[in-house]
Design an enzyme around this catalytic site. Structure first.
Site, PDB file in Angstrom:
ATOM      1  N   ASP A 197       0.976  -1.050   0.096  1.00 37.22           N
ATOM      2  CA  ASP A 197      -0.029   0.031  -0.226  1.00 37.22           C
ATOM      3  C   ASP A 197       0.762   1.303  -0.048  1.00 37.22           C
ATOM      4  O   ASP A 197       0.259   2.282  -0.556  1.00 37.22           O
ATOM      5  CB  ASP A 197      -0.943  -0.016   1.209  1.00 37.22           C
ATOM      6  CG  ASP A 197      -2.104  -1.043   0.870  1.00 37.22           C
ATOM      7  OD1 ASP A 197      -2.528  -1.072  -0.220  1.00 37.22           O
ATOM      8  OD2 ASP A 197      -2.665  -1.476   2.000  1.00 37.22           O
ATOM      9  N   TYR A 212      -9.965  -0.330   3.159  1.00 31.78           N
ATOM     10  CA  TYR A 212      -9.198  -0.237   4.730  1.00 31.78           C
ATOM     11  C   TYR A 212      -8.751   1.146   4.812  1.00 31.78           C
ATOM     12  O   TYR A 212      -8.596   2.158   4.081  1.00 31.78           O
ATOM     13  CB  TYR A 212      -7.861  -0.961   4.644  1.00 31.78           C
ATOM     14  CG  TYR A 212      -8.120  -2.382   5.273  1.00 31.78           C
ATOM     15  CD1 TYR A 212      -8.465  -3.634   4.842  1.00 31.78           C
ATOM     16  CD2 TYR A 212      -8.135  -2.197   6.829  1.00 31.78           C
ATOM     17  CE1 TYR A 212      -8.577  -4.595   5.439  1.00 31.78           C
ATOM     18  CE2 TYR A 212      -8.346  -3.557   7.631  1.00 31.78           C
ATOM     19  CZ  TYR A 212      -8.497  -4.770   6.941  1.00 31.78           C
ATOM     20  OH  TYR A 212      -8.788  -6.066   7.724  1.00 31.78           O
ATOM     21  N   ASP A 254      15.798   6.161  10.816  1.00 33.03           N
ATOM     22  CA  ASP A 254      17.309   6.619  10.887  1.00 33.03           C
ATOM     23  C   ASP A 254      17.965   7.363  11.961  1.00 33.03           C
ATOM     24  O   ASP A 254      17.499   8.578  12.338  1.00 33.03           O
ATOM     25  CB  ASP A 254      17.108   7.585   9.747  1.00 33.03           C
ATOM     26  CG  ASP A 254      18.676   7.928   9.176  1.00 33.03           C
ATOM     27  OD1 ASP A 254      19.628   7.904   9.944  1.00 33.03           O
ATOM     28  OD2 ASP A 254      18.718   8.995   8.343  1.00 33.03           O
TER      29      ASP A 254
END
Length: 638
Positions: A306, A390, A450
């Site tokens: 998605d 969804y 990160d």
């Protein structure tokens, strides 16, 4: 109270693209492409090209930020069909750098969806199959185009854009079409050729009998609801928003929406004794996969990326006060791109507010008969996205004790199949309503974290508990201990959750010590989360290899952002994390990125129908020796 905060003139390199920037850049691309930009060409997404870390860290207020935007799109080349174009526009110089997508395709755009629906409905074979099922009125037939994923039909040539279309029948425009799926019929649509390349028909099954309407007006009766709950802050909010820069208590960061990565936190740091200590340079969803476990031909091919295929960031909702958000709210808008290159404004795409979280810390001293207690509060930064049937909500929570939490909220409408009486297959698709079954499936989200924990020299350790064998050193057999080991290379760092051992992963900076002499650290506390269940040899596993492990660690590279690669649409797989980690690079005492996959294995139940109550998953980042003591001791009592 709600207030929208927006900035039209970029003053920082991480300021999101403005509508004017998007439209200037698309005009430059069209000019560069000339006649090859035909009437069928279109843009799929736009994203800011974020400057390198060094440039961001050296940027000073008042400087003119360089601006580059990256566009993905398609133009249907006639002679040699490929995956479309990947273009970067330098808004300062006006230069356009254009490359062709050789493996995979540009992501699905709005025009793809509308064209697939149109092509399927106009196909005579599809119409005949619908009439054979007793469906004559096509106006209220709902068609859901799904990515062809790793299963493009053999009759669709390589390089062509493709969808698989499944159908549902609505009583009228306001009906819930998912209550009545057209079982057994799949149209393989070749978007490039503009035709249904193959019609897959597995036979007729009657439409389920019951309506699936979930709106208030359709309910037979409504209960007496809770009394009104008012959340007010008479003295105003405790945070500030300047453009997309946010400060709250000791936290400072920037926030944006990315078409693939969705809700992004940038340059997140904590101000400790006057020093702004960096923790995360960038934290966001990297990719996600929704694989289906049902063997029914209507579902066994389904697995949707998605983020990379559907550009989940472009599917952001405009949030509503009192419904999506409650309290004293500040909103940020988001600018996307339409297929024709004009800007599309999503109002109130990001919500920022505070929430009470009960007790933060407390102790009653029986000797002095005194009690000290502090209440917890968190800053919530959220967005909600609709992808087909969804909905996904992403919530970053920042706490007063230095903890950082990601909570994913899953809701919407489950996938469905029509079944005959006595032909239910509960192990693969439990019944949720009469003659309506919902297949088992997973939702797996890979987050890219990160780290810049007090600088760029970081290492990762795995910590877990183990019982000590009974013996001379453990005469009562009650001892257990922490075992910790360095994850020194990429292959060593491919790890999975083990709740029985309380397994967690700790990021440390060996170059900075706390007052106890230990490296400062933050630990990743995973939830009880699954990994990908599909076989390693499957097409799903090839395309979503990131989901086979709950943890990966890589050295920082600015171009390694998307866990399944930059162009996963119609890509057979192998890109992203599995390709980057083949060299087994060192991840010790360097600039590192953690990739954490969390999720849910959804076993549908009747209570999930006709609309699913929110289910959650996520993780917690918690300071471990980052501070010298409880960082919330300085909170004043109420």
């Amino acid at each position: 109270m709600a207030q929208t905060t927006a900035s039209n003139v970029p003053i920082h390199p991480l300021d999101p693209p403005s509508a004017a920037e998007v439209e200037r850049a698309t005009a430059l691309i069209k000019e560069t492409m000339g006649k090859s930009w035909g009437e069928r060409a279109g843009f799929c997404s736009v994203a800011l090209v974020e400057p390198a870390k060094a440039a961001l860290k050296s940027f000073a207020a008042g400087e003119s930020p360089g601006r580059q935007l990256r566009f993905l799109g398609y133009d249907y080349p006639v002679d040699d069909p490929d995956g479309g174009f990947d273009a970067t526009v330098d808004l300062t110089s006006g230069e356009v750098a254009m490359s062709r997508i050789a493996k995979g395709q540009a992501p699905i755009g709005g025009a793809d969806v509308f064209n697939a629906i149109r092509i399927a409905k106009q196909d005579s074979g599809w119409q005949a199959a619908m009439r054979r099922r007793g469906i004559e009125d096509f106006e209220h037939v709902q068609i859901d185009p799904w990515p062809a994923s790793g299963y493009p039909h053999p009759s669709i040539p390589r390089g062509h854009r493709a969808h698989r279309c499944i159908s549902f029948v609505r009583e009228d425009k306001t009906d819930n079409g998912y209550a009545r799926p057209v079982q057994g019929l799949i149209a393989h649509v070749d978007l490039t050729a503009g035709r249904v390349a193959h019609l897959e028909d597995h036979g007729d099954v009657p439409l389920p009998p019951e309506s699936g309407r979930y709106d208030a007006a359709s309910q037979p009766r409504l209960r007496e609801g809770p009394k009104p709950l008012s959340i007010t802050q008479p003295e105003g909010i405790s945070f500030t928003v300047d453009g997309n820069a946010v400060a709250w208590q000791n936290w400072e960061f920037r926030v944006s929406l990315h078409p693939i990565n969705g809700l992004v936190l940038h340059q997140l740091g904590y101000r400790d004794a006057g020093e702004l200590r960096p923790i995360l340079h960038r934290a966001a969803l990297s990719e996600m996969i929704v694989p289906y476990g049902d063997t029914d031909p209507m579902h066994r091919w389904k697995h949707v990326l998605d983020a990379g295929e559907a550009s989940i960031g472009n599917c952001a909702n405009s949030l509503m006060l009192g419904c999506d958000c409650l309290g004293e709210i500040r909103y940020l808008d988001h600018v996307a791109v339409k297929p024709d290159g004009t800007a599309r404004l999503v109002k109130n795409a990001i919500c920022i507010h505070e929430e009470d979280r009960g007790i933060l810390w407390k102790h009653h001293d029986g000797h002095s008969q005194t009690t000290e207690v502090r209440r917890s509060r968190r800053l919530v930064v959220s967005s909600f996205h609709t992808v087909g049937n969804y909905e996904y909500g992403f919530y970053w929570h920042l706490y007063l004790d230095g903890s950082i939490e990601m909570e994913v909220k899953l809701t919407g409408i489950v996938g469905v199949s029509a079944v005959l009486d006595g032909e239910e297959r509960a192990e693969f698709a439990p019944l949720v309503a009469p003659n309506l079954a919902s297949p088992v499936h997973q939702h797996l989200f890979c987050f890219r974290l990160d780290f810049d924990l007090d600088g760029e020299t970081n290492s990762v350790y795995e910590a877990e508990t183990e019982a000590v064998p009974a013996g001379e050193s453990n005469p009562d057999g009650t001892a257990f201990r922490i075992r910790s080991r360095l994850l020194a290379s990429e292959k060593q760092a491919m790890r999975n959750v083990d709740a029985a051992r309380s397994r967690c992963w700790k990021v440390v900076n060996p170059e900075r010590r706390n007052r106890l002499g230990n490296p400062v650290g933050y630990r990743l506390l995973p939830g009880a989360t699954p990994a990908l269940l599909a076989e390693a040899s499957s097409k799903v596993a090839a395309r979503a290899a990131f989901a086979r492990h709950n943890l990966w660690v890589t050295p920082y590279r600015p171009d390694e952002i998307c866990a399944a690669g930059d162009h996963p649409n119609l890509n057979p797989g192998g890109d992203g994390l599995p390709a980057w980690t083949t060299g087994d690079r060192s991840v010790e005492a360097t600039d590192i990125v953690l990739w954490h996959t969390v999720g849910s294995t959804h076993l549908p139940r009747p209570e999930d129908w006709p609309v699913m109550p929110v289910e959650t998953c996520g993780f917690l980042l918690q300071p471990v020796g980052f501070f010298d003591r409880n960082p919330a001791l300085d909170l004043p009592p109420h």
